[in-house]
Design a protein around this motif. Structure first.
Motif, PDB file in Angstrom:
ATOM      1  N   ARG A 182     -38.108 -13.918  47.651  1.00  0.00           N
ATOM      2  CA  ARG A 182     -38.191 -13.704  49.100  1.00  0.00           C
ATOM      3  C   ARG A 182     -36.790 -13.636  49.714  1.00  0.00           C
ATOM      4  NH1 ARG A 182     -41.452 -14.129  53.475  1.00  0.00           N
ATOM      5  NH2 ARG A 182     -43.291 -14.454  52.167  1.00  0.00           N
ATOM      6  N   GLN A 183     -35.906 -14.513  49.283  1.00  0.00           N
ATOM      7  CA  GLN A 183     -34.559 -14.549  49.848  1.00  0.00           C
ATOM      8  C   GLN A 183     -33.793 -13.264  49.544  1.00  0.00           C
ATOM      9  OE1 GLN A 183     -35.975 -17.024  48.039  1.00  0.00           O
ATOM     10  NE2 GLN A 183     -36.360 -18.416  49.767  1.00  0.00           N
ATOM     11  N   GLU A 186     -35.325 -10.501  51.731  1.00  0.00           N
ATOM     12  CA  GLU A 186     -34.989 -10.666  53.146  1.00  0.00           C
ATOM     13  C   GLU A 186     -33.600 -10.111  53.450  1.00  0.00           C
ATOM     14  OE1 GLU A 186     -35.572 -14.841  53.749  1.00  0.00           O
ATOM     15  OE2 GLU A 186     -37.583 -14.569  54.618  1.00  0.00           O
ATOM     16  N   ASP A 190     -32.829  -6.882  55.906  1.00  0.00           N
ATOM     17  CA  ASP A 190     -31.914  -6.956  57.058  1.00  0.00           C
ATOM     18  C   ASP A 190     -30.941  -5.779  57.072  1.00  0.00           C
ATOM     19  OD1 ASP A 190     -33.088  -9.255  57.990  1.00  0.00           O
ATOM     20  OD2 ASP A 190     -31.579 -10.615  57.166  1.00  0.00           O
ATOM     21  N   PHE A 221     -42.258  -9.214  56.478  1.00  0.00           N
ATOM     22  CA  PHE A 221     -41.189 -10.047  57.020  1.00  0.00           C
ATOM     23  C   PHE A 221     -41.128 -10.051  58.541  1.00  0.00           C
ATOM     24  CE2 PHE A 221     -38.597  -9.625  52.852  1.00  0.00           C
ATOM     25  CZ  PHE A 221     -39.369 -10.626  52.289  1.00  0.00           C
TER      26      PHE A 221
END
Length: 392
Positions: A182-183, A186, A190, A221
């Protein structure tokens, strides 16, 4: 005959080529161990086949809407809601003739000449070819093996230009089986949102994940991420329906509409009775899938163990899909071959083992081995690879 430029730039699929060569040798009576196929070795579950047969018996063999039958579209919407927490209208869904068809229609509907698409290396062999046939330009970003073959947000940022339209995200990955956390996702999201880059999220292996890892879709997200993501998925891998050619896409209504219009003038519609099989796959029992996953875990663990016992070969343990992507560069060098392609060809000729050289995926130090084969065949094939390498 003069051919259109768009087809002259295409490279043949190495996965299909190696499978065809192995099958031809098998037909000649040669004892081939084929570890190249990108499809489950299990047959399609009975309830899916029965649903398709029932549809045929009931006369559901005619044209359907270009986007697919309403019942299947609703089942796909329900699947997104239940599995991913995503809500799509019927107009945001298209059913296609396999996941490849969804990707093809997407790039044909999205790209103008010179538009760029970021593609991580290693990549599934068809991504760059589809971009090229749509007059786009593949821009490759290499995922380091030390990072599980995954690219980083910083790499994505560095690759973006004014011509960048999209990025392909494939998690779990073909050919590596790697899963983005997930990190990691993400951070990539972005960057994409800041630069107006469409995210093409290929989630075909979503249900083939092991060891407690979780699938994360980039569309979940934020509202902005949802609006800037097209999800590609299908029935081929989780339900062992590769030959049925059942895929689907979900995303921006305007883009999906363009894909539907393109289908209406090319394939007309997905195969009618196959859609009823796909409906049964999504709405029926999932036990055949779970059984297949349990077997894949056993095979993966054994294959990784055996490969790492071969001098000159190292192999990471993948978190998903049904491939391993071992590094054979030391073995190639030690044995005096020019490259992994020559090494793989010699392996097939001398030991009758078919693997796919990593060059077809943009990685020149690796090979792809599919563990969608019986444990007996896997152990037999890897024993031959060991003899090939260590007996040289």
């Amino acid at each position: 005959m003069k051919l259109a430029k768009r087809v002259t730039v295409l490279s043949p699929s190495p996965t299909l080529a190696i499978t065809a060569k192995a099958n031809e040798l098998k037909r000649q009576g040669v004892d081939i161990v084929g570890l190249g196929a990108g499809e489950p070795d299990f047959n399609t579950p009975e309830h899916i086949m029965e649903a398709a047969e029932k549809a045929m018996r009931e006369g559901k063999t005619k044209y359907t809407a270009a986007a697919g039958i309403p019942e299947l579209i609703q089942a796909i919407r329900d699947k997104f809601e239940q599995d991913n927490g995503l809500t799509y209208s019927a107009k945001q869904i298209i059913v296609t003739n396999g996941g490849k068809h969804a990707l093809y229609n997407l790039f044909m509907s999205l790209l103008d000449p010179g538009d760029e698409v970021i593609i991580p290396i290693p990549y599934w062999v068809s991504y760059p070819e589809m971009v090229k046939v749509a007059d786009g330009v593949p821009v490759f970003v290499e995922g380091a093996e030390s990072n599980g073959f995954k690219i980083t947000a910083d790499q994505v940022k560095a690759a973006i230009t004014p011509r960048t339209r999209a990025i392909v995200i494939n998690s779990p990955s073909n050919p590596t089986g790697s899963i983005y956390s997930r990190q990691e996702l993400e951070a990539i999201v972005d960057v994409c949102l800041s630069n107006n880059v469409l995210m093409v999220s290929d989630e075909i292996y979503e249900k083939l994940i092991y060891d407690g890892y979780q699938h994360v879709s980039v569309a979940t997200f934020s509202k902005e991420a949802y609006e800037n993501t097209v999800i590609i998925n299908g029935m081929s891998k989780p339900y062992s329906m590769t030959g049925w050619r059942m895929g689907y896409a979900a995303g921006n209504e305007q883009l999906i509409r363009a894909m539907v219009d393109l289908s209406s003038h090319s394939t007309s519609n997905p195969t009618s009775f196959a859609q009823y099989g796909a409906l049964a796959a999504l709405t029926g029992t999932q036990e055949p899938l779970e059984k297949m996953k349990r077997e894949f875990v056993k095979r993966r663990d054994r294959v990784v163990e055996l490969l790492n016992q071969i001098e000159g070969i190292t192999c990471l343990k993948p978190e998903g899909a049904f491939y391993v992507f071992p590094n054979v560069s030391k073995a190639v060098e030690k044995m005096g071959y020019a490259d992994v392609d020559q090494w793989s060809e010699a392996l097939l000729e001398q030991e009758k083992v078919a693997v796919v050289p990593g060059s077809g995926f943009g990685a020149r130090e690796n090979i792809r081995i599919s563990y969608a084969a019986s444990m007996e065949q896997l152990e037999k094939g890897i024993a031959r690879i060991k003899r090939f390498v260590e007996g040289a």
